[in-house]
Design a protein around this motif. Structure first.
Motif, PDB file in Angstrom:
ATOM      1  N   PRO A  32       0.823  -1.225   0.000  1.00 55.71           N
ATOM      2  CA  PRO A  32       0.000   0.000   0.000  1.00 55.71           C
ATOM      3  C   PRO A  32       0.853   1.269   0.000  1.00 55.71           C
ATOM      4  O   PRO A  32       0.492   2.262  -0.640  1.00 55.71           O
ATOM      5  CB  PRO A  32      -0.822  -0.125   1.291  1.00 55.71           C
ATOM      6  CG  PRO A  32      -0.927  -1.593   1.515  1.00 55.71           C
ATOM      7  CD  PRO A  32       0.407  -2.140   1.075  1.00 55.71           C
ATOM      8  N   GLU A  33       1.980   1.264   0.713  1.00 52.69           N
ATOM      9  CA  GLU A  33       2.865   2.435   0.712  1.00 52.69           C
ATOM     10  C   GLU A  33       3.440   2.667  -0.683  1.00 52.69           C
ATOM     11  O   GLU A  33       3.529   3.798  -1.159  1.00 52.69           O
ATOM     12  CB  GLU A  33       4.009   2.254   1.710  1.00 52.69           C
ATOM     13  CG  GLU A  33       3.579   2.387   3.163  1.00 52.69           C
ATOM     14  CD  GLU A  33       4.698   2.095   4.130  1.00 52.69           C
ATOM     15  OE1 GLU A  33       4.850   2.864   5.099  1.00 52.69           O
ATOM     16  OE2 GLU A  33       5.421   1.084   3.946  1.00 52.69           O
ATOM     17  N   ARG A  34       3.823   1.595  -1.331  1.00 52.66           N
ATOM     18  CA  ARG A  34       4.371   1.725  -2.689  1.00 52.66           C
ATOM     19  C   ARG A  34       3.316   2.217  -3.661  1.00 52.66           C
ATOM     20  O   ARG A  34       3.587   3.070  -4.500  1.00 52.66           O
ATOM     21  CB  ARG A  34       4.939   0.381  -3.157  1.00 52.66           C
ATOM     22  CG  ARG A  34       6.158  -0.020  -2.351  1.00 52.66           C
ATOM     23  CD  ARG A  34       6.713  -1.337  -2.807  1.00 52.66           C
ATOM     24  NE  ARG A  34       7.841  -1.716  -1.946  1.00 52.66           N
ATOM     25  CZ  ARG A  34       8.857  -2.426  -2.332  1.00 52.66           C
ATOM     26  NH1 ARG A  34       8.913  -2.890  -3.552  1.00 52.66           N
ATOM     27  NH2 ARG A  34       9.833  -2.701  -1.489  1.00 52.66           N
ATOM     28  N   MET A  39       8.565   6.334  -1.417  1.00 52.52           N
ATOM     29  CA  MET A  39       9.836   5.691  -1.760  1.00 52.52           C
ATOM     30  C   MET A  39      10.887   6.008  -0.710  1.00 52.52           C
ATOM     31  O   MET A  39      10.762   6.955   0.049  1.00 52.52           O
ATOM     32  CB  MET A  39      10.331   6.132  -3.130  1.00 52.52           C
ATOM     33  CG  MET A  39      10.822   7.562  -3.190  1.00 52.52           C
ATOM     34  SD  MET A  39      11.465   8.048  -4.822  1.00 52.52           S
ATOM     35  CE  MET A  39      12.981   7.110  -4.921  1.00 52.52           C
ATOM     36  N   LEU A  40      11.917   5.193  -0.675  1.00 50.68           N
ATOM     37  CA  LEU A  40      13.081   5.440   0.180  1.00 50.68           C
ATOM     38  C   LEU A  40      14.199   5.943  -0.732  1.00 50.68           C
ATOM     39  O   LEU A  40      14.725   5.205  -1.563  1.00 50.68           O
ATOM     40  CB  LEU A  40      13.504   4.162   0.916  1.00 50.68           C
ATOM     41  CG  LEU A  40      12.450   3.592   1.863  1.00 50.68           C
ATOM     42  CD1 LEU A  40      12.993   2.363   2.573  1.00 50.68           C
ATOM     43  CD2 LEU A  40      12.007   4.620   2.895  1.00 50.68           C
ATOM     44  N   THR A  41      14.533   7.203  -0.554  1.00 50.80           N
ATOM     45  CA  THR A  41      15.425   7.858  -1.511  1.00 50.80           C
ATOM     46  C   THR A  41      16.876   7.393  -1.423  1.00 50.80           C
ATOM     47  O   THR A  41      17.645   7.644  -2.350  1.00 50.80           O
ATOM     48  CB  THR A  41      15.377   9.387  -1.324  1.00 50.80           C
ATOM     49  OG1 THR A  41      15.602   9.695   0.048  1.00 50.80           O
ATOM     50  CG2 THR A  41      14.019   9.928  -1.754  1.00 50.80           C
ATOM     51  N   CYS A  42      17.264   6.715  -0.363  1.00 46.10           N
ATOM     52  CA  CYS A  42      18.671   6.296  -0.265  1.00 46.10           C
ATOM     53  C   CYS A  42      18.986   5.120  -1.183  1.00 46.10           C
ATOM     54  O   CYS A  42      20.137   4.950  -1.583  1.00 46.10           O
ATOM     55  CB  CYS A  42      19.050   5.961   1.178  1.00 46.10           C
ATOM     56  SG  CYS A  42      18.314   4.451   1.830  1.00 46.10           S
ATOM     57  N   VAL A  43      17.997   4.319  -1.524  1.00 45.13           N
ATOM     58  CA  VAL A  43      18.286   3.140  -2.342  1.00 45.13           C
ATOM     59  C   VAL A  43      17.450   3.039  -3.611  1.00 45.13           C
ATOM     60  O   VAL A  43      17.863   2.393  -4.570  1.00 45.13           O
ATOM     61  CB  VAL A  43      18.113   1.827  -1.530  1.00 45.13           C
ATOM     62  CG1 VAL A  43      19.183   1.684  -0.476  1.00 45.13           C
ATOM     63  CG2 VAL A  43      16.725   1.734  -0.927  1.00 45.13           C
TER      64      VAL A  43
END
Ligand code: FES
Length: 55
Positions: A32-34, A39-43
């Motif tokens: 659901p978050e996706r 997003m996680l900007t580090c990866v």
């Protein structure tokens, strides 16, 4: 963006996107978050084209 682990597991760098396709490379975001454009900007990165981040 603030960050900590730089490995995609702490969630500190989590950001919402406004447009674009995301190539998710983390293992902690839920589906659901996706689907909501988080997003996680580090990866993670663009899957092609531009990403607009909600900073
Ligand atoms: S800095 Fe930890 S997930 Fe990105």
């Amino acid at each position: 963006m603030p960050y900590s682990c730089q490995q995609g597991f702490c969630g500190t760098c989590k950001v919402r996107t406004l447009s674009g396709d995301i190539d998710h490379r983390d293992n902690i975001l839920t589906e659901p978050e996706r689907e909501a454009g988080t997003m996680l900007t580090c990866v993670s990165r663009s899957a092609g084209g531009n990403l607009t981040l909600d900073l």
